[in-house]
Scaffold this motif. Sequence first.
Motif, PDB file in Angstrom:
ATOM      1  N   ASP A  97       7.434   0.812   4.297  1.00  0.00           N
ATOM      2  CA  ASP A  97       8.594   0.729   5.180  1.00  0.00           C
ATOM      3  C   ASP A  97       9.761   1.450   4.493  1.00  0.00           C
ATOM      4  O   ASP A  97       9.592   2.041   3.415  1.00  0.00           O
ATOM      5  CB  ASP A  97       8.937  -0.723   5.525  1.00  0.00           C
ATOM      6  N   GLU A  98      10.914   1.404   5.098  1.00  0.00           N
ATOM      7  CA  GLU A  98      12.057   2.135   4.536  1.00  0.00           C
ATOM      8  C   GLU A  98      12.422   1.618   3.150  1.00  0.00           C
ATOM      9  O   GLU A  98      12.845   2.383   2.280  1.00  0.00           O
ATOM     10  CB  GLU A  98      13.260   2.045   5.482  1.00  0.00           C
ATOM     11  N   ALA A  99      12.246   0.320   2.923  1.00  0.00           N
ATOM     12  CA  ALA A  99      12.580  -0.246   1.608  1.00  0.00           C
ATOM     13  C   ALA A  99      11.623   0.253   0.532  1.00  0.00           C
ATOM     14  O   ALA A  99      12.054   0.635  -0.571  1.00  0.00           O
ATOM     15  CB  ALA A  99      12.559  -1.772   1.677  1.00  0.00           C
ATOM     16  N   THR A 100      10.316   0.279   0.825  1.00  0.00           N
ATOM     17  CA  THR A 100       9.374   0.747  -0.195  1.00  0.00           C
ATOM     18  C   THR A 100       9.543   2.239  -0.458  1.00  0.00           C
ATOM     19  O   THR A 100       9.357   2.695  -1.596  1.00  0.00           O
ATOM     20  CB  THR A 100       7.917   0.472   0.221  1.00  0.00           C
ATOM     21  N   LYS A 101       9.948   2.995   0.570  1.00  0.00           N
ATOM     22  CA  LYS A 101      10.077   4.444   0.392  1.00  0.00           C
ATOM     23  C   LYS A 101      11.258   4.825  -0.491  1.00  0.00           C
ATOM     24  O   LYS A 101      11.318   5.947  -0.996  1.00  0.00           O
ATOM     25  CB  LYS A 101      10.176   5.131   1.756  1.00  0.00           C
ATOM     26  N   GLU A 102      12.176   3.898  -0.700  1.00  0.00           N
ATOM     27  CA  GLU A 102      13.274   4.170  -1.632  1.00  0.00           C
ATOM     28  C   GLU A 102      12.758   4.284  -3.062  1.00  0.00           C
ATOM     29  O   GLU A 102      13.351   4.966  -3.894  1.00  0.00           O
ATOM     30  CB  GLU A 102      14.330   3.068  -1.543  1.00  0.00           C
ATOM     31  N   PRO A 105       7.838   7.127  -2.179  1.00  0.00           N
ATOM     32  CA  PRO A 105       8.020   7.833  -0.904  1.00  0.00           C
ATOM     33  C   PRO A 105       6.714   8.210  -0.203  1.00  0.00           C
ATOM     34  O   PRO A 105       6.537   9.363   0.217  1.00  0.00           O
ATOM     35  CB  PRO A 105       8.793   9.078  -1.336  1.00  0.00           C
ATOM     36  N   ASN A 107       3.479   7.000   2.648  1.00  0.00           N
ATOM     37  CA  ASN A 107       3.073   6.148   3.771  1.00  0.00           C
ATOM     38  C   ASN A 107       1.737   5.481   3.448  1.00  0.00           C
ATOM     39  O   ASN A 107       0.676   5.950   3.833  1.00  0.00           O
ATOM     40  CB  ASN A 107       2.953   6.977   5.054  1.00  0.00           C
TER      41      ASN A 107
END
Length: 284
Positions: A97-102, A105, A107
Motif C-alpha cells: 500500500d502507500e505506506a509500505t511503498k514509502e 517501492p 507491488n
Amino acid sequence: MTYSIKSNCLTATFNTKGAELTSLKNNNNKEYIWEANPQYWGKHSPVLFPIVGVLKNNSYTYNGKTYTLSRHGFARDKVFSVKEQHDDTITFVLAADEATKENYPFNFELQIKYTLAATTLCIDYIVSNKGATTMPFSIGGHPAFALPNNFKDYSLQFEKQEDLVSTQLQNELLSGIKTPISLKDSILPLNYNLFKNDALIFKQLQSETITILEENKPFLKVAFSDFPHLGIWTKPNYPFLCIEPWQGYADSVNSNGKFIEKEGSIVLAEKATIQKGFSIEILN
C-alpha cells in the motif's frame, strides 16, 4: 485479533499483527513457543520481510533513490488479513500500500499459510510480485522455542556432520570474521558463551533439519530445505532459543547499499510468485 487451528495433537494460535505464531501447545497444554516476556524479548515468532537482519545505515538505494528499512523489515509490525481458514489451516495476507511503498517501492503480496498435521506445523511463505519490474527481497522465520529446563540441558543435533562456520556480527552487520564451531557426532551442546557475539549465522549448511535435544532426547525438529541460510540466537540467561530459516541476511560492513545487489536476496521476476516453507515437528 487472534485465531487458532488444531490437529489431533496440537493447537496453534496466531495474531493478525505480523501474522505471528504466538503459541504451539500439545494436548497436555505443554507450550513450545516463547511467551514473549518483554523482560527478555517481547516477540514469539516474527516474520522477517522484505529484509532479514539490518541494512547498513538502515537504508538502501534503488533507482537512484534512498529508502529506509528498520531491522528485519516491516511485515512483523503490519496487520494482516485472513484470506482463508479451516480447522487445521489458516492463510494470512499482506499487500503493498502507500505506506509500505514509502520504505519498499514494490507491488508485493505476501501470504503466510500455517497448516497443522498431527505433530507438525508447516509454515509457507508465498511472495508475489504484482508489479512490472523485478522485485528484490529477503524473507525468513524467527521462531523462539521455550526451554523450561537449564540451558545446558539442551543441545542441537544437525542432520549431517558439519564443519560449521559462523559469520560474526559487528554492530549488527556481517563482519569478515569467521568462527569455526565444532560438532561431535553432529551434536552441538548449548551454552550461552556461544552467543556472546550475538547470533550464530550460517551462510551455508549441508543439513536441512536441526533437532533440539532435551537431556539428549529429541524435543522438537525444525526442517528448512527451502532456505539456504540459518540463524540461531539467544542471549545469556534467556530461557529460549531461536532457530531461524532465512533467505538472505544482514548487510556486510562493506555493503554498497544497492538493494538490487544485496547478497543473499531473491530477485523475483515481474508477475512471478515464489513459495518457501519450513516446519516445526514436536517430538516430546
